[in-house]
Design an enzyme around this catalytic site. Structure first.
Site, PDB file in Angstrom:
ATOM      1  N   CYS A 117     -13.100  57.300 -11.890  1.00  0.00           N
ATOM      2  CA  CYS A 117     -12.252  56.720 -12.931  1.00  0.00           C
ATOM      3  C   CYS A 117     -10.977  57.527 -13.109  1.00  0.00           C
ATOM      4  CB  CYS A 117     -13.009  56.701 -14.261  1.00  0.00           C
ATOM      5  SG  CYS A 117     -14.262  55.431 -14.345  1.00  0.00           S
ATOM      6  N   ARG A 122      -8.280  65.635 -12.666  1.00  0.00           N
ATOM      7  CA  ARG A 122      -9.710  65.961 -12.550  1.00  0.00           C
ATOM      8  C   ARG A 122      -9.878  67.064 -11.508  1.00  0.00           C
ATOM      9  NH1 ARG A 122     -13.457  60.639 -13.307  1.00  0.00           N
ATOM     10  NH2 ARG A 122     -14.934  62.255 -13.869  1.00  0.00           N
TER      11      ARG A 122
HETATM   12  N1  EPU Z   1     -12.443  70.631 -15.353  1.00  0.00           N
HETATM   13  C1  EPU Z   1     -11.660  71.628 -14.835  1.00  0.00           C
HETATM   14  N2  EPU Z   1     -12.034  72.177 -13.627  1.00  0.00           N
HETATM   15  C2  EPU Z   1     -13.138  71.773 -12.951  1.00  0.00           C
HETATM   16  C3  EPU Z   1     -13.947  70.772 -13.502  1.00  0.00           C
HETATM   17  C4  EPU Z   1     -13.569  70.214 -14.716  1.00  0.00           C
HETATM   18  O1  EPU Z   1     -10.653  72.012 -15.415  1.00  0.00           O
HETATM   19  O2  EPU Z   1     -13.409  72.322 -11.872  1.00  0.00           O
HETATM   20  C5  EPU Z   1     -12.093  70.037 -16.665  1.00  0.00           C
HETATM   21  C6  EPU Z   1     -11.778  68.539 -16.552  1.00  0.00           C
HETATM   22  O3  EPU Z   1     -10.432  68.317 -16.195  1.00  0.00           O
HETATM   23  C7  EPU Z   1     -12.130  68.057 -17.947  1.00  0.00           C
HETATM   24  C8  EPU Z   1     -13.274  68.964 -18.381  1.00  0.00           C
HETATM   25  O4  EPU Z   1     -13.224  70.088 -17.514  1.00  0.00           O
HETATM   26  O5  EPU Z   1     -11.055  68.249 -18.813  1.00  0.00           O
HETATM   27  C9  EPU Z   1     -14.647  68.367 -18.299  1.00  0.00           C
HETATM   28  O6  EPU Z   1     -14.863  67.801 -17.020  1.00  0.00           O
HETATM   29  P1  EPU Z   1     -16.312  67.710 -16.353  1.00  0.00           P
HETATM   30  O7  EPU Z   1     -16.302  68.496 -15.119  1.00  0.00           O
HETATM   31  O8  EPU Z   1     -17.334  68.003 -17.406  1.00  0.00           O
HETATM   32  O9  EPU Z   1     -16.376  66.174 -15.973  1.00  0.00           O
HETATM   33  P2  EPU Z   1     -17.023  65.534 -14.687  1.00  0.00           P
HETATM   34  O10 EPU Z   1     -18.198  66.317 -14.261  1.00  0.00           O
HETATM   35  O11 EPU Z   1     -15.969  65.221 -13.686  1.00  0.00           O
HETATM   36  C10 EPU Z   1     -18.745  64.085 -15.990  1.00  0.00           C
HETATM   37  C11 EPU Z   1     -19.116  62.629 -16.046  1.00  0.00           C
HETATM   38  C12 EPU Z   1     -18.008  61.860 -16.750  1.00  0.00           C
HETATM   39  C13 EPU Z   1     -17.809  62.423 -18.154  1.00  0.00           C
HETATM   40  C14 EPU Z   1     -17.545  63.937 -18.085  1.00  0.00           C
HETATM   41  C15 EPU Z   1     -17.478  64.592 -19.449  1.00  0.00           C
HETATM   42  C16 EPU Z   1     -20.426  62.385 -14.057  1.00  0.00           C
HETATM   43  C17 EPU Z   1     -20.534  61.842 -12.679  1.00  0.00           C
HETATM   44  N3  EPU Z   1     -19.282  62.151 -14.683  1.00  0.00           N
HETATM   45  O12 EPU Z   1     -17.522  64.149 -15.267  1.00  0.00           O
HETATM   46  O13 EPU Z   1     -18.522  60.546 -16.871  1.00  0.00           O
HETATM   47  O14 EPU Z   1     -16.717  61.805 -18.778  1.00  0.00           O
HETATM   48  O15 EPU Z   1     -18.592  64.577 -17.330  1.00  0.00           O
HETATM   49  O16 EPU Z   1     -18.673  64.400 -20.142  1.00  0.00           O
HETATM   50  O17 EPU Z   1     -21.363  62.983 -14.576  1.00  0.00           O
HETATM   51  C18 EPU Z   1     -18.478  58.205 -16.952  1.00  0.00           C
HETATM   52  O18 EPU Z   1     -19.703  58.229 -16.767  1.00  0.00           O
HETATM   53  O19 EPU Z   1     -17.851  57.181 -17.299  1.00  0.00           O
HETATM   54  C19 EPU Z   1     -17.720  59.439 -16.757  1.00  0.00           C
HETATM   55  C20 EPU Z   1     -16.400  59.457 -16.569  1.00  0.00           C
END
Ligand code: EPU
Length: 429
Positions: A117, A122
């Site tokens: 998304c 990201r």
């Molecule tokens: N971030 C960093 N560096 C990284 C990783 C993340 O700066 O290496 C930042 C991101 O930019 C963001 C924050 O940390 O501001 C949190 O990101 P996170 O890594 O927790 O998100 P994600 O793992 O990419 C998962 C879910 C998302 C959900 C987020 C937050 C999965 C596959 N995706 O994403 O789910 O919004 O956690 O809870 O688990 C959805 O299901 O619709 C979805 C987008």
């Protein structure tokens, strides 16, 4: 073109059964690569992100026995490549879990930079930091991520600079078969992180502290499955139906959910005036009046989930008063508010804040799903709006909601899924 058509307004009534959690399943499927032998999974959601994951595993050499829509037996014994197809892995975000899982078993891993998304930047710097701490070398080049190791990964202390679900999960995956002890600090505490740890522990991993800030992992040599594993229910799907029940002034029992995971949503719905009855694995949401105004700030778990922010915005769009949403996880998560404005919502969104002045009614309009959760929000808006709302770009919605149209229909909604291309195909046949 695929679209969802909703004829509103309606009051949802009845029972809905929640599917397995997408964000747990997309971590557990790659985790099966760490196992010796077969792995039997139950309550796997039948959604396009999961079907895409099956395709990736099969392209790497896995054999998957599809027992039913929600149950599979995966045999990864013949996986002998850790170079994943660019075409398959670039489609969605969670393909990056292949890095952590495959690094547990292979010396060289390659996947595309993850898609998913469009919610703003990201980065994956914290994932890379975790792999490097465990002894891997990582390079990002030409749209791909290349990770390699010369020896078995070695346990280490990893401090995550930001609380990241993905980086926490990838660090767990990589450290499970590493040599020695790993301590991951400033971890994400989401239910899907805990479910992954439970899954791995059920097969012999030694992971302690999942669900807290600090996770301690003692690396093990092998993992073997002894009995099938059932994935937890989807927190966000349950929350979406809870909000839909409240927004339509309905009365819905949400079954197969974990009420504890839903507390931040429950608490906001109570502020909005809903009556909530919690069972062991169900929640009944009843609403009789227009919602009262409230405010939310999205936070990592156990705070209010960012993935429920667009759905809650629909509830605020028709509230009595003015509500505020502060988005603290994703920088571009308010794009969908323009779509709600087409339906008569009065929302002003700047930077990380949206101010929502409740209106009496929403009206039908053609609207687009900017992302998965925004798409679900458009469907909820269609349920409360007067007239026929057409929701486009529904591929996003189908990535994460199993049988969403059928589930809303069963609750009394006048809703339909249309696939113009399939209809055209029928005419040409
Ligand atoms: N971030 C960093 N560096 C990284 C990783 C993340 O700066 O290496 C930042 C991101 O930019 C963001 C924050 O940390 O501001 C949190 O990101 P996170 O890594 O927790 O998100 P994600 O793992 O990419 C998962 C879910 C998302 C959900 C987020 C937050 C999965 C596959 N995706 O994403 O789910 O919004 O956690 O809870 O688990 C959805 O299901 O619709 C979805 C987008």
């Amino acid at each position: 073109m695929k679209k969802i058509i909703v004829n509103g307004p309606c009051k949802l009534k009845g029972e809905v059964i929640i599917s397995g959690a997408k964000n747990a399943a997309v971590a557990i499927l790659p985790a099966t690569l760490l196992i010796n032998g077969k792995c039997h999974l139950e309550n796997v959601p039948n959604i396009s992100d999961i079907r895409a994951y099956y395709e990736i595993l099969e392209s790497l050499g896995a054999k998957i026995d599809y027992i039913s829509d929600n149950e599979v037996i995966i045999d990864n014994s013949n996986v002998n490549s850790a170079i994943a197809s660019y075409e398959l892995t670039s489609k969605f975000r969670a393909s990056y879990y292949l890095l952590g899982a495959l690094l547990g078993k292979f010396d060289k891993v390659q996947i595309s930079l993850p898609g998913g998304c469009n919610l703003g930047a990201r980065p994956i710097d914290q994932h890379i930091k975790a792999f490097e701490k465990l002894g891997a070398t990582v390079e990002v080049k030409n749209g791909n991520v290349y990770a390699s190791r010369t020896n078995r990964l070695k346990g280490n202390n990893i401090f995550l600079d930001v609380v990241s679900v993905g980086a926490t999960i990838n660090a767990i995956l990589a450290a499970t078969l590493a040599d020695g002890n790993t301590i991951i600090e400033n971890c994400a505490k989401e239910p899907h992180v805990v479910d992954l740890a439970n899954f791995l522990n059920s097969m012999g991993a030694n992971i302690k502290g999942a669900g807290t800030d600090t996770i301690k992992i003692t690396g093990v040599d092998t993992l073997t499955q002894k009995s099938s594993y059932s994935i937890i229910p989807d927190q966000i799907e349950a929350g979406t139906f809870m909000v839909a029940a409240a927004a339509t002034c309905g009365d819905v029992v949400i079954k197969n959910c974990i009420p504890k995971h839903l507390e931040p949503i429950t608490s906001k719905l109570i502020e909005a005036g809903a009556s909530i009855e919690e069972g062991n694995s169900s929640i009944r949401v009843k609403m009789s009046d227009r919602p009262k105004a409230f405010s939310i700030k999205t936070m990592p778990y156990p705070g209010f989930p960012t993935d429920m922010q667009p759905q809650m915005c629909v509830l605020l769009a028709i509230c009595n008063g003015t509500g505020i949403i502060v988005e603290s996880i994703w920088e571009s998560r308010f794009q969908y508010t323009d779509e709600l404005a087409k339906m008569g919502a009065d929302i002003s969104a700047h930077g990380s804040t949206a101010i929502i002045k409740g209106v009496d009614k929403l009206y039908n309009a053609p609207v687009y799903s900017h992302d998965l959760r925004a798409g679900a929000a458009m469907v909820i808006a269609g349920l409360i709006a007067e007239g026929k709302t057409e929701v486009y770009n529904i591929e996003h919605i189908l990535r994460g909601y199993e049988n969403i149209v059928e589930k809303f229909k069963k609750l009394g909604a006048n809703i339909e899924y249309i696939d113009d291309e399939a209809l055209q195909g029928d005419k040409n046949a």
